[in-house]
Design an enzyme around this catalytic site. Structure first.
Site, PDB file in Angstrom:
ATOM      1  N   LYS A   1      -6.572   3.599   8.725  1.00 13.45           N
ATOM      2  CA  LYS A   1      -5.623   4.528   8.112  1.00 13.45           C
ATOM      3  C   LYS A   1      -6.193   5.951   8.089  1.00 13.45           C
ATOM      4  CE  LYS A   1      -3.314   1.221   5.082  1.00 13.45           C
ATOM      5  NZ  LYS A   1      -3.242   0.719   3.715  1.00 13.45           N
TER       6      LYS A   1
ATOM      7  N   SER B   1       0.803  -1.226   0.000  1.00 11.80           N
ATOM      8  CA  SER B   1       0.000   0.000   0.000  1.00 11.80           C
ATOM      9  C   SER B   1       0.833   1.272   0.000  1.00 11.80           C
ATOM     10  CB  SER B   1      -0.975  -0.004   1.169  1.00 11.80           C
ATOM     11  OG  SER B   1      -0.268   0.153   2.359  1.00 11.80           O
TER      12      SER B   1
END
Ligand code: ADP
Length: 844
Positions: A775, A732
């Site tokens: 996140k 990611s």
């Protein structure tokens, strides 16, 4: 026995007081000696004496409760048995003591105590006239014998009947038969009473029966009872069953209650009182047949063992555990879904999804009482309330709660116990937990199942599998117990920080419920609804003494903690409470003399001088004073002041994190250096990013240091991911690396309030990633304003709290062009669009 005939005992006898039972004439008994008085007697009389007479001592049953025994001499029971010490064995383990083997000779009466110390010495009168014991019991009754003759005859016949019922192939029985025929009848009641099962109380009655007639009268019922018991036993006994089963069948038929018949080898005294108590407990523990049988077997072994043997303690411990386990004890479930909802809501703020699922689970349990549902596993960062939800579930069900910490467990015997052959063996945590809670249907919280280790001692996860599998756990066998225990009533809940390290087979048996971190606003609410009131109470403070405004809480959250849960927030609030508690306690001391001052003008003056009673309000200044300078500053904007730095978002088991990516370039040969504890996937992302940027360098006007069109020409690149102690891996970070390098190659600054996440492909597409909620929350915590994420993650935004969604600007990117445009002020224009594919032109 017959050799005792004619013995005249000394008129002065040293007395040995014992709790270990009643010695009857004609029987032999082992007595353990450890009181100072008795030790003295053994040392100065038995061990020093040389004549036969010096081996004769008076044995008197100590009728005082052993628990309340004191140093001074208790009132002596007036009748005792003179006994001959046949053997004396000394040992120092576990404490100094002697074991005596004593054969009873005759009764005596204490006529006067001569001295008490160091051991009692008494004037005694011999009661049994041994020289008159001449008539063998086998002889018929003559007319002059009268009632005594008839009694003794009946007694003899009963004794013969009893022996006749026994298995003659056993050597003791054959010996007993011979003995019965050769004994003088006067000794019969004593000998028989000491051999059949009688309690100490009954034996004392036999001892106290001085006249022979009375003695026969007292013992005959005991003997008949024994015969009746044996008859019953034989009726229910199936052919070739072992002893334990024989006893068991009596128990089941509800027959002969309490003690069972057994003839003990060598006429040893039967179990002490505490073994008898243990036996009673075994019968009362209501355990399943298999366990009961094992217990009986162990009990039998225990009775034959001298107490000084190390194995005695082991067996004893084992039996103690067996009787303590809640084989059939359980609490009654009191489940009321409405009440459960209220309780869960009261105990926990937010976490709606989790609470909903827990209620569903409980509702299904209410409708269908069988427990074969999935095992819930709460997965989330530390301090988000996983354990405390588990505790609430136990409370709503009215069940006991027990937490089993599995972090670091790497030995399967931790779960399943050690075999009893090991020294220091003990049961595993499951059985221990059951012993602690004392019921067989508690809620067990298996904490941190993701931190189970593995070692040479076997895999604890495999043992847990058996515990959690509803098909198997009704017969869970702990190695220490070695019999099955039914765990099917136990409600298991597991917690973990991440599912990645939970062994797959274990994960397969559980239903994972994610418990994500909290937003800032949720934390403020949790603090004011739960944490602050709790901490105030724990520190003995009231809201009238301490007030923490919302602003301050917010400050604590952003500047003194950086976490997904609320554990360090709770600690910080605790620290504030402690500081205030000191002030309040000091204040009370100062005001005390005033409070006790007499009424009148003096007090008025004092009142005016004292500061008015007021809550202590913690503002920013007070906060800094108590907690010190802030631990975390908003560093984001400070660090994004150079080209070649970008802000990524990472997911860790501890929640979401912001992650900086730094790049620098220098003259070289086109090499790429990566630092910061990276995994393979991360390194691949870096190579992908460089390849894509080189391929598109022209479009974006990216250059090397001297302005050549290939950014890598004559250049070395160093990419660094700070916080090097933490291993980072995963795809990611792809978009962040691209953005960071694009900034480096173009010399432009990345926007200071942007964070991003997303996987990249070589063709410049942005692929979806996991952990979006955590996140985004981390980005929000760090004060970021814009978050760039993959287009296909758009649906995950729905899970975010409304206020977070409102405060952040989300840019969803399908390809890297979108990412770069959103990451730089004024966009990142390409001369021709980087992602347009060459148009296909038909050849037709
Ligand atoms: P975990 O097991 O997830 O590590 P705990 O259950 O030990 O966390 O929670 C830590 C503390 O935070 C506990 O005092 C708990 O009461 C409190 N807490 C966590 N989440 C909430 C919540 N949503 N509402 C109220 N208190 C909470």
């Amino acid at each position: 026995m017959t050799s005792n005939v004619g013995i005249q005992i000394p008129s002065r006898l040293p007395l040995l007081l014992t709790h270990e039972g009643v010695l009857l004439p004609g029987s032999t008994m082992r007595i353990s000696v450890d009181t100072p008085r008795n030790m003295h007697l053994v040392r100065s009389r038995l061990l020093k004496g040389t004549s036969l007479k010096s081996t004769i001592i008076g044995v008197i049953p100590n009728t005082r409760d052993p628990e309340h025994d004191t140093d001074d001499l208790p009132t002596l029971h007036s009748i005792g048995t003179a006994g001959m010490a046949v053997q004396v064995v000394g040992s120092n383990w576990p404490k100094p003591h002697y074991t005596l083997l004593i054969t009873g000779v005759c009764r005596f009466r204490v006529s006067g105590l001569l001295k008490e110390r160091p051991f009692p010495l008494a004037e005694v009168e011999q009661l049994d006239k041994l020289e008159q014991y001449t008539t063998p019991a086998t002889e018929g009754v003559t007319a002059e014998d009268g009632e005594l003759g008839e009694l003794s005859q009946r007694f003899y016949q009963a004794a013969v009947q009893l022996v006749g019922m026994l298995d003659m192939s056993v050597p003791v029985v054959a010996k007993l038969k011979r003995l019965l025929d050769s004994l003088p009848r006067e000794t019969l009641p004593d000998v028989v009473a000491s051999m059949i099962r009688t309690s100490n109380k009954e034996k004392l009655q036999v001892l106290d029966a001085v006249s022979l007639e009375e003695r026969f009268r007292k013992t005959l019922p005991m003997l008949t009872r024994q015969i009746e018991g044996l008859k019953l036993l034989q009726k229910t006994r199936k052919p070739r069953l072992d002893d334990d089963k024989r006893v068991l069948s009596v128990r089941k038929s509800g027959g002969f209650p309490g003690r069972q018949f057994s003839l003990e080898d060598e006429g040893e005294d039967e179990d002490g009182d505490d073994t008898a108590a243990l036996e009673r407990k075994v019968h009362g523990a209501n355990m399943p047949e298999a366990a009961f049988r094992v217990c009986l077997k162990e009990l039998k072994r225990l009775k034959k063992m001298p107490q000084s043997m190390p194995e005695y303690a082991l067996t004893r411990n084992y039996l103690d555990l067996m009787v303590e386990l809640p084989w059939s004890k359980s609490t009654k479930d009191c489940l009321d879904i409405r009440a459960a909802r209220i309780l869960l809501d009261n105990d926990h703020y937010a976490m709606d999804k989790l609470k909903r699922r827990v209620l569903e689970y409980l509702a299904v349990r209410q409708l269908k009482t069988s427990l074969k549902g999935p095992i819930l596993c709460f997965v989330g960062p530390p301090g988000v309330g996983k354990t405390s939800v588990g505790r609430s579930i136990a409370r709503t069900l009215g069940r006991e709660f027990h937490r089993i910490a599995l972090g670091g467990v790497c030995d399967q015997s931790d779960i399943r116990g050690h075999r009893r052959t090991y020294v220091g063996s003990m049961p595993g945590r499951i059985i221990n937990g059951l012993k602690t809670v004392g019921v067989n249907n508690p809620v067990f919280l298996l904490d941190e199942v993701d931190k189970l280790g593995k070692s040479l001692q076997g895999d604890p996860a495999a043992a847990l599998l058996e515990v959690l599998d509803p098909e198997q756990n009704h017969s869970f066998t702990d190695h220490y117990l070695n019999v099955a225990f039914d765990l099917s009533q136990v409600l298991f809940i597991a917690t973990a920080n991440t599912t990645a390290t939970i062994p797959p087979a274990l994960l397969d048996r559980m239903e994972v419920l994610q418990v994500p971190g909290y937003t800032q606003e949720e934390k403020v609410e949790i603090a004011h609804r739960h944490l602050i009131p709790n901490q105030l109470e724990q520190h003995g403070l009231t809201p009238q003494q301490l007030q923490i405004p919302q602003d301050t809480t917010q400050d604590v959250i952003t500047r003194y903690t950086r976490e997904a849960g609320v554990r360090s927030l709770e600690r910080k609030i605790g620290a504030i409470c402690r500081a205030v508690a000191v002030k309040v306690a000091e204040g009370q001391k100062v005001t005390k003399p005033e409070a006790s001052a007499p009424e009148g003008p003096v007090q008025e003056q004092g009142d005016m001088a004292a500061p008015p009673e007021m809550p202590i309000v913690i503002d920013h200044i007070a906060l800094k004073d108590i907690l010190g300078p802030p631990l975390f500053e908003m560093e984001v904007s400070e660090r994004l002041t150079l080209p070649g730095v970008a802000l990524g978002l990472a997911w860790t088991p501890l929640g979401g994190e912001i992650m900086f990516v730094e790049a620098s370039r220098m003259e070289g040969e086109g090499q790429l250096t990566l630092t910061g504890q990276l995994g393979d996937v991360m390194k691949e992302s870096a190579h992908l990013a460089i390849s894509w940027l080189r391929a598109n360098a022209k479009n974006y006007q990216l250059t090397n240091m001297v302005g050549a069109p290939d950014p890598m020409e004559g250049t070395d690149i160093h990419l660094h991911f700070p916080a090097g102690a933490v291993t980072k891996d995963g795809p990611s970070a792809g978009v962040t690396i691209v953005t960071c390098l694009a900034s480096l190659f173009s010399g432009r600054l990345v926007r200071s309030d942007v964070a991003m996440t997303g996987e990249i492909t070589l063709r410049g597409l942005v692929l979806p990633v996991g952990g979006i909620k955590d996140k985004v929350l981390a980005a929000h915590r760090a004060g970021v304003k814009r978050v760039i994420l993959p287009k296909r993650n758009e649906k995950d935004l729905e899970e975010l709290p409304a206020n977070v969604r409102a405060e952040l600007d989300f840019v969803t990117a399908a390809n890297l062009d979108d990412v770069l445009n959103a990451a730089f002020d004024g966009g990142f224009p390409a001369t021709t669009s980087a992602h347009t594919h060459p148009q296909l032109i038909s050849k037709l």
